[in-house]
Design a protein around this motif. Structure first.
Motif, PDB file in Angstrom:
ATOM      1  N   GLN B  83       8.574  -8.329  -8.829  1.00 60.62           N
ATOM      2  CA  GLN B  83       8.416  -8.538  -7.386  1.00 60.62           C
ATOM      3  C   GLN B  83       8.171 -10.032  -7.176  1.00 60.62           C
ATOM      4  O   GLN B  83       7.017 -10.455  -7.018  1.00 60.62           O
ATOM      5  CB  GLN B  83       7.244  -7.721  -6.825  1.00 60.62           C
ATOM      6  N   HIS B 113       6.727  -9.599  -3.430  1.00 60.00           N
ATOM      7  CA  HIS B 113       5.328  -9.510  -3.002  1.00 60.00           C
ATOM      8  C   HIS B 113       4.972 -10.720  -2.149  1.00 60.00           C
ATOM      9  O   HIS B 113       5.600 -11.775  -2.235  1.00 60.00           O
ATOM     10  CB  HIS B 113       4.369  -9.331  -4.192  1.00 60.00           C
ATOM     11  N   ARG B 115       1.577 -12.870  -0.038  1.00 56.51           N
ATOM     12  CA  ARG B 115       0.128 -13.102   0.044  1.00 56.51           C
ATOM     13  C   ARG B 115      -0.234 -13.293   1.504  1.00 56.51           C
ATOM     14  O   ARG B 115       0.320 -14.149   2.180  1.00 56.51           O
ATOM     15  CB  ARG B 115      -0.276 -14.355  -0.745  1.00 56.51           C
ATOM     16  N   HIS B 120      -4.802 -11.752   0.144  1.00 55.03           N
ATOM     17  CA  HIS B 120      -4.549 -10.444  -0.438  1.00 55.03           C
ATOM     18  C   HIS B 120      -3.047 -10.187  -0.522  1.00 55.03           C
ATOM     19  O   HIS B 120      -2.254 -10.746   0.224  1.00 55.03           O
ATOM     20  CB  HIS B 120      -5.250  -9.348   0.352  1.00 55.03           C
ATOM     21  N   VAL B 121      -2.686  -9.291  -1.440  1.00 56.17           N
ATOM     22  CA  VAL B 121      -1.282  -9.081  -1.768  1.00 56.17           C
ATOM     23  C   VAL B 121      -0.701  -7.943  -0.926  1.00 56.17           C
ATOM     24  O   VAL B 121      -1.391  -6.978  -0.598  1.00 56.17           O
ATOM     25  CB  VAL B 121      -1.142  -8.802  -3.283  1.00 56.17           C
ATOM     26  N   ASP B 122       0.563  -8.079  -0.558  1.00 59.38           N
ATOM     27  CA  ASP B 122       1.304  -6.999   0.096  1.00 59.38           C
ATOM     28  C   ASP B 122       2.602  -6.827  -0.697  1.00 59.38           C
ATOM     29  O   ASP B 122       3.075  -7.774  -1.323  1.00 59.38           O
ATOM     30  CB  ASP B 122       1.586  -7.357   1.559  1.00 59.38           C
ATOM     31  N   VAL B 123       3.139  -5.611  -0.696  1.00 64.10           N
ATOM     32  CA  VAL B 123       4.250  -5.292  -1.604  1.00 64.10           C
ATOM     33  C   VAL B 123       5.397  -4.598  -0.882  1.00 64.10           C
ATOM     34  O   VAL B 123       5.195  -3.910   0.122  1.00 64.10           O
ATOM     35  CB  VAL B 123       3.747  -4.391  -2.767  1.00 64.10           C
ATOM     36  N   HIS B 151       6.083   3.578   5.141  1.00 59.32           N
ATOM     37  CA  HIS B 151       5.333   2.319   5.114  1.00 59.32           C
ATOM     38  C   HIS B 151       6.182   1.288   5.846  1.00 59.32           C
ATOM     39  O   HIS B 151       7.019   0.621   5.242  1.00 59.32           O
ATOM     40  CB  HIS B 151       5.054   1.881   3.676  1.00 59.32           C
ATOM     41  N   LYS B 153       7.595  -1.974   7.595  1.00 55.06           N
ATOM     42  CA  LYS B 153       7.482  -3.399   7.275  1.00 55.06           C
ATOM     43  C   LYS B 153       7.894  -4.216   8.489  1.00 55.06           C
ATOM     44  O   LYS B 153       8.893  -3.909   9.136  1.00 55.06           O
ATOM     45  CB  LYS B 153       8.421  -3.762   6.117  1.00 55.06           C
ATOM     46  N   THR B 166       4.658  -7.896   6.457  1.00 57.50           N
ATOM     47  CA  THR B 166       3.392  -7.173   6.575  1.00 57.50           C
ATOM     48  C   THR B 166       3.696  -5.680   6.617  1.00 57.50           C
ATOM     49  O   THR B 166       4.604  -5.256   7.318  1.00 57.50           O
ATOM     50  CB  THR B 166       2.671  -7.559   7.884  1.00 57.50           C
ATOM     51  N   THR B 167       2.909  -4.893   5.877  1.00 58.64           N
ATOM     52  CA  THR B 167       3.116  -3.444   5.831  1.00 58.64           C
ATOM     53  C   THR B 167       2.152  -2.715   6.768  1.00 58.64           C
ATOM     54  O   THR B 167       0.975  -3.087   6.864  1.00 58.64           O
ATOM     55  CB  THR B 167       2.888  -2.922   4.397  1.00 58.64           C
ATOM     56  N   PHE B 168       2.646  -1.670   7.415  1.00 56.93           N
ATOM     57  CA  PHE B 168       1.829  -0.770   8.241  1.00 56.93           C
ATOM     58  C   PHE B 168       2.132   0.658   7.777  1.00 56.93           C
ATOM     59  O   PHE B 168       3.295   1.059   7.772  1.00 56.93           O
ATOM     60  CB  PHE B 168       2.199  -0.924   9.719  1.00 56.93           C
ATOM     61  N   MET B 169       1.105   1.429   7.410  1.00 54.49           N
ATOM     62  CA  MET B 169       1.396   2.749   6.853  1.00 54.49           C
ATOM     63  C   MET B 169       1.509   3.817   7.942  1.00 54.49           C
ATOM     64  O   MET B 169       1.019   4.943   7.806  1.00 54.49           O
ATOM     65  CB  MET B 169       0.446   3.143   5.730  1.00 54.49           C
ATOM     66  N   THR B 170       2.258   3.507   8.955  1.00 51.03           N
ATOM     67  CA  THR B 170       2.425   4.330  10.146  1.00 51.03           C
ATOM     68  C   THR B 170       2.942   5.740   9.839  1.00 51.03           C
ATOM     69  O   THR B 170       2.342   6.731  10.261  1.00 51.03           O
ATOM     70  CB  THR B 170       3.402   3.600  11.083  1.00 51.03           C
TER      71      THR B 170
END
Lengths: 310, 310
Positions: B83, B113, B115, B120-123, B151, B153, B166-170
């Motif tokens: 990544q 990935h 920052r 903090h890390v996002d993937v 998830h 993005k 940025t991820t949102f776990m909608t």
């Protein structure tokens, strides 16, 4: 000397206390029993009669009355009690008591409903007596309250009555994410509270992206070795409690301490999160608040029953 | 005429296309197959060889190469692909291709990935090729993207490369709440999309209390007859998508349309929610974006493989 049986009967737990009316002293306790979910298919009066028999039989002057608060008054409970609108004080709750069918001398305390800014409804059953009880225990008539749990409530009291509240489904979201989402898959079950991971979650929650993003941070952190399996549950608690606080305090000018009414298990994380946000906390144990609130309702009922002028 | 097999292999679905390299024309399609979760205990090369046999055998000049994007490159997939950090363009993804062990001529595209502000890390795995593909389809090198899903993005591209996300776990939060929380208990399963209930959820999400409160509003509304069982899932979608948009757009100055890269099912609700927030939308079908992005990676690999100056 008169006695009262106070019952807190919620979705997941049942607790009962035999208290002395005059002093509030606890004479005996039933620390646990089936919550409403575990009562499915069982008979409420039969169960209550059995567990309360030692307290109801031993009193020669007549059996002590029973007052029950919590989800026991929901449509899925023993018998539906109302939810009068705000503001609500102990006299309003006393006026709304409903008889618990099948158990003589037993009553269910009503809940409360509120209307939010947009006109939408919010609902409460059980915490209303805790707010009134906490006021009684603290000797105050006003305050700002946090009642954490499955469905956390933030509430305000003015002039001895509950005047506003807002629900946050913090505890339930934590449970479903740990139990059923990708975030919970690697989490160590029953890991002890991890203050460092919790603090990281509280700090993460401050960003403007909101909890739908911040929660997912536990995934990236775990995959990149920045959060261990033992810290995941505490990190998620930090994100969720942080989001709850920020939502509850949004747009508020600091106005004295928050009165935290809860069980011992939630005291440490909520206090820690509030301190991280610069909010001071006073703690009132939830059980004591329940007993004091139900006693206030019982007293209000007795006052109302007396002829005027007596 | 050269051909390429493009595979989108995610957690819950598998899709494959046989495409013509020069034109991008789709010659044949495998519309569905087991996602990674359903592959547990099964053999990746064996499964791929079986389903791709008709495409891999019929080409006399040599079998077409296979490029796979998505969670197939996660540690739980076929073989872990890297990544690389942002920014990432098609040449960076081509440089990170890993061979899919056991299937000659098959490769896995790496993820990305990021920052965040706090370090903090996002993937991401799979959406990076969709962003690059959407740019190619639109003939642009910059844009602001929403890629909705389990998830979701939100991403930015500049100069033909992915520069932020940025991820949102909608989608996953919606699924666990409907499947495992008190909110989902009364919800009608498989109810059709209810635009009025959805709009109420989007409006509710605007309040400062945050989604932990707004989601619970579905409970009060249901108990007070203001939201029917058939509308609960749409109301929750409205709250969650509204919260996602507000989180993604927080602090942003309006900067042209959002390019929505998604399946047809999510096009209507996301477009509706963005219009309610005054954001214009351009839609690119997710499948077309995946194919175009994977082709861009294949082209970048071929370019890199050519001797300098040729």
């Amino acid at each position: 000397m008169s006695r009262l049986i106070v019952i807190d009967w919620g979705t997941t737990q049942f607790r009962a206390w035999l208290v002395e009316r005059e002093s509030g002293a606890v004479l005996d306790t039933i620390p646990s029993g089936p919550g409403l979910r575990a009562m499915a298919g069982r008979d409420f009066p039969e169960h209550a009669r059995a567990v309360l028999a030692p307290w109801r039989a031993e009193n020669g002057e007549g059996t002590p009355p029973v007052l029950m608060a919590g989800m026991v008054g929901a449509p899925s409970g023993w018998r539906k009690a109302g939810q009068p609108p705000l503001p609500v004080g102990s006299a309003d709750l006393a006026a709304g008591l409903v008889e618990a069918t099948g158990l003589p001398g037993a009553w269910i305390v009503p809940g409360v409903h509120a209307r939010g800014a947009g006109g939408h409804v919010d609902v409460m059953r059980g915490e209303e007596v805790q707010v009134l009880g906490a006021l009684a225990l603290l000797g105050r008539s006003d305050g700002r309250f946090c009642l954490p749990g499955t469905h956390s409530k933030w509430a305000r009291a003015e002039g001895g009555r509950l005047t506003a509240f807002t629900t946050f489904m913090t505890g339930e979201v934590r449970a479903v994410l740990l139990g059923h989402s990708i975030l919970g898959e690697p989490a160590a079950p029953d890991a002890p509270f991890d203050p460092a991971a919790f603090d990281q979650g509280v700090a993460q929650a401050e960003g403007p992206e909101g909890p739908l993003h911040h929660l997912f941070s536990s995934r990236g952190r775990f995959l990149y070795g920045e959060l261990g399996a033992e810290g995941i549950a505490s990190f998620l608690s930090g994100v969720l409690i942080g989001a709850e606080l920020d939502g509850a305090l949004a747009g508020e000018t600091p106005a004295g301490p928050v009165i935290l009414v809860g069980g011992a298990a939630l005291r440490a994380p909520y206090t820690r999160a509030m301190e991280a946000r610069g909010v001071t906390v006073e703690w009132v144990p939830a059980d004591a608040a329940t007993r004091a609130g139900v006693m206030a309702v019982a007293n209000a009922r007795d006052t109302a029953a007396r002829p005027h002028g007596s």
